[in-house]
Design a protein around this motif. Structure first.
Motif, PDB file in Angstrom:
ATOM      1  N   GLN A  44       1.022  -0.824  -0.171  1.00 56.56           N
ATOM      2  CA  GLN A  44      -0.038  -0.076  -0.341  1.00 56.56           C
ATOM      3  C   GLN A  44       1.265   1.538  -0.099  1.00 56.56           C
ATOM      4  O   GLN A  44       2.218   1.293   0.210  1.00 56.56           O
ATOM      5  N   PRO A  45       0.714   2.269  -0.604  1.00 56.85           N
ATOM      6  CA  PRO A  45       0.842   3.672  -0.219  1.00 56.85           C
ATOM      7  C   PRO A  45       1.372   3.648   0.952  1.00 56.85           C
ATOM      8  O   PRO A  45       1.110   3.800   1.815  1.00 56.85           O
ATOM      9  N   ARG A  46       2.616   4.026   1.195  1.00 52.70           N
ATOM     10  CA  ARG A  46       3.771   4.678   2.748  1.00 52.70           C
ATOM     11  C   ARG A  46       3.721   5.758   2.795  1.00 52.70           C
ATOM     12  O   ARG A  46       4.294   6.341   1.849  1.00 52.70           O
ATOM     13  N   HIS A  47       3.546   6.653   4.000  1.00 54.50           N
ATOM     14  CA  HIS A  47       4.228   7.645   4.626  1.00 54.50           C
ATOM     15  C   HIS A  47       4.969   7.086   5.425  1.00 54.50           C
ATOM     16  O   HIS A  47       5.078   6.459   6.478  1.00 54.50           O
ATOM     17  N   PHE A  48       6.419   7.647   4.882  1.00 60.71           N
ATOM     18  CA  PHE A  48       7.708   7.521   6.345  1.00 60.71           C
ATOM     19  C   PHE A  48       7.772   8.294   6.366  1.00 60.71           C
ATOM     20  O   PHE A  48       7.979   8.457   8.755  1.00 60.71           O
ATOM     21  N   ALA A  49       7.519   9.900   7.081  1.00 58.19           N
ATOM     22  CA  ALA A  49       7.834  10.532   8.242  1.00 58.19           C
ATOM     23  C   ALA A  49       6.420  10.928   8.906  1.00 58.19           C
ATOM     24  O   ALA A  49       5.865  12.199   8.792  1.00 58.19           O
ATOM     25  N   ILE A  50       6.666  10.286   9.713  1.00 57.21           N
ATOM     26  CA  ILE A  50       4.828  10.116  10.850  1.00 57.21           C
ATOM     27  C   ILE A  50       5.296  11.095  12.021  1.00 57.21           C
ATOM     28  O   ILE A  50       4.347  11.211  12.749  1.00 57.21           O
ATOM     29  N   ALA A  51       6.627  11.088  12.297  1.00 57.46           N
ATOM     30  CA  ALA A  51       7.120  11.939  13.587  1.00 57.46           C
ATOM     31  C   ALA A  51       8.273  12.685  13.242  1.00 57.46           C
ATOM     32  O   ALA A  51       9.524  12.198  13.409  1.00 57.46           O
ATOM     33  N   MET A  52       7.687  14.046  12.802  1.00 55.62           N
ATOM     34  CA  MET A  52       8.791  15.226  12.703  1.00 55.62           C
ATOM     35  C   MET A  52       8.989  16.002  13.988  1.00 55.62           C
ATOM     36  O   MET A  52       7.783  16.205  14.690  1.00 55.62           O
ATOM     37  N   ASP A  53       9.909  16.420  14.493  1.00 56.70           N
ATOM     38  CA  ASP A  53      10.754  17.248  15.420  1.00 56.70           C
ATOM     39  C   ASP A  53       9.591  18.252  15.610  1.00 56.70           C
ATOM     40  O   ASP A  53       9.514  19.067  16.440  1.00 56.70           O
TER      41      ASP A  53
ATOM     42  N   GLY B   7       9.495   6.245  12.990  1.00 55.58           N
ATOM     43  CA  GLY B   7       9.349   7.335  11.833  1.00 55.58           C
ATOM     44  C   GLY B   7      10.057   8.296  12.259  1.00 55.58           C
ATOM     45  O   GLY B   7       9.131   9.538  11.745  1.00 55.58           O
ATOM     46  N   ARG B   8      10.848   8.832  13.073  1.00 57.48           N
ATOM     47  CA  ARG B   8      10.972  10.495  13.210  1.00 57.48           C
ATOM     48  C   ARG B   8      12.067  11.381  12.031  1.00 57.48           C
ATOM     49  O   ARG B   8      12.654  10.208  11.885  1.00 57.48           O
ATOM     50  N   TYR B   9      11.961  11.918  12.099  1.00 53.79           N
ATOM     51  CA  TYR B   9      12.641  13.344  11.330  1.00 53.79           C
ATOM     52  C   TYR B   9      13.205  14.096  12.105  1.00 53.79           C
ATOM     53  O   TYR B   9      12.667  14.819  12.923  1.00 53.79           O
ATOM     54  N   ARG B  10      13.932  14.433  11.442  1.00 50.24           N
ATOM     55  CA  ARG B  10      15.183  16.418  12.181  1.00 50.24           C
ATOM     56  C   ARG B  10      14.594  16.595  10.312  1.00 50.24           C
ATOM     57  O   ARG B  10      14.882  16.056   9.243  1.00 50.24           O
ATOM     58  N   MET B  11      13.776  18.033  11.028  1.00 53.53           N
ATOM     59  CA  MET B  11      13.353  18.746   9.306  1.00 53.53           C
ATOM     60  C   MET B  11      15.279  20.049  10.449  1.00 53.53           C
ATOM     61  O   MET B  11      15.389  20.295  11.084  1.00 53.53           O
ATOM     62  N   ILE B  12      15.189  20.499   8.846  1.00 52.95           N
ATOM     63  CA  ILE B  12      16.733  21.375   8.515  1.00 52.95           C
ATOM     64  C   ILE B  12      15.929  22.878   9.302  1.00 52.95           C
ATOM     65  O   ILE B  12      15.184  23.185   8.440  1.00 52.95           O
TER      66      ILE B  12
END
Length: 376
Positions: free
Chosen positions: A237-246, A308-313
């Motif tokens: 199924q379509p995947r959403h990766f960035a589910i937990a951004m800082d 699914g944790r991400y850091r944003m610049i």
């Protein structure tokens, strides 16, 4: 008496000469056998090894223990020593061992990663860190066969510093994940209003012209995954990766959120007619894509929130990417617009297609937004 003495002397001389001749003969025989014993060994070795070689298919003089030896030199030696032998009718050439499929969970993953943006980053440094990445930002695992070929597509304009960090972190992550991938930076030329979704459609189209991809990961350039167990390939199924951004406190902001980083197979992408082309400015296109997925009977899947944790610049909002005032109205009409607005109606013009050591840049003109209706 004198004759007797002379006779004995001659006899002794003859015996000495005969002894010298015998010694000379013995020495010559020793040297003869020493020189030709190696030839006899080669003959017997050739006979025995030749029989083994016909069974194993390997050349019997290919000995890697000899320094500076090459396969060609051994072939030359064999040609000098051996007569031409015709291969047997049922002889089959040696087959190379097939490359095994890549494991579902690669063994070299690290897990949680430390992501920071304080140190200075240069393209030269990133290139030295990734010598196995080939021109155009492509990589294929050397020790296993990946199940999918993945195109990673990034909509882009005026984010050169962010791109350096993204490449610095993502190339090693993708290699550890055993992904067969290529990276495509889709640059919108000019200073018209930014259109993220249309650039993603362009990336999908142009990547397929470059290679036979069956999976597409769409990523913003300012988002870095904090865990390499968040595998960048496509799913059922379509995947959403960035589910937990800082910036959202490492939580999903709302149930229908599909922003940041997402992935669709070629079949899934075509089923929803790609992405909308008419979202000019910031916001709305991700919700439209989410609607397209659900309206076509598919379901968005996500990794565990701890993975699914991400850091944003951190950055200021780009000029000419102001919030789209029409986004809420458009989201409500996805069902009516998705068949006539998407990959099937995409128009653009490529002005540059250039392969760099770490990525492929595609610079395009995508037009400008239609004039807003006048409100009296």
């Amino acid at each position: 008496m004198t004759r007797l003495m002379l006779g004995r002397t001659l006899e002794r001389i003859c015996k000495a000469v005969l002894l010298l001749c015998l010694v000379h003969f013995v020495i010559m025989m020793i040297l003869y056998f020493d020189v030709y014993s190696q030839r006899f060994d080669q003959i017997f070795s050739r006979f025995n090894n030749g029989r083994n070689a016909s069974r194993s298919g390997h050349h019997y003089y290919y000995n890697l223990s000899r320094p500076n030896a090459t396969y060609a030199s051994y072939l030359a030696t064999a040609d000098q020593l051996l007569p031409t032998v015709r291969p047997e009718g049922n002889h089959t050439p040696p087959t190379t061992k097939p490359i095994p499929p890549c494991p579902e969970i690669p063994p070299g993953l690290v897990g949680r990663l430390l992501i920071e943006f304080a140190s200075q980053m240069t393209m030269e440094r990133v290139q030295k860190e990734n010598p196995n990445v080939t021109e155009g930002g492509k990589y294929t695992p050397p020790d296993c066969r990946a199940k999918q070929k993945v195109a990673i597509i990034i909509p882009f304009r005026h984010r050169d510093n962010h791109l350096k960090y993204w490449l610095h972190y993502l190339h090693p992550i993708l290699r550890r994940q055993k992904i067969d991938y290529g990276i495509y930076i889709i640059t919108q030329l000019g200073e018209e209003t930014f259109n993220r979704a249309k650039l993603l459609n362009v990336g999908y189209t142009e990547a397929l012209k470059d290679a036979e991809y069956d999976c597409f990961i769409f990523s913003d350039v300012d988002l870095i995954p904090m865990d390499d167990r968040n595998l960048y390939h496509c799913y059922d199924q379509p995947r959403h990766f960035a589910i937990a951004m800082d910036k959202f406190g490492f939580r999903l902001p709302y149930a229908g959120y599909f922003g940041g980083v997402s992935g669709l197979s070629k079949k899934q992408f075509l089923k929803i007619n790609g992405f909308p082309n008419e979202y000019w400015g910031w916001g709305g296109e991700d919700d439209d894509i989410y609607n397209r997925i659900t309206l076509n009977g598919m379901k968005v899947v996500r990794p565990d929130v701890r993975i699914g944790r991400y850091r944003m610049i951190k950055h200021e909002r780009d000029k000419h990417n102001e919030p789209n005032p029409q986004r809420f109205n458009k989201i409500q009409n996805t069902k009516n617009t998705m068949k006539r607005d998407g990959i099937s109606t995409l128009t653009y013009r490529v002005l540059q297609f250039k392969k760099y050591p770490l990525y492929t840049n595609i610079s395009v003109e995508i037009g400008k937004p239609p004039p807003r209706p006048f409100r009296g």
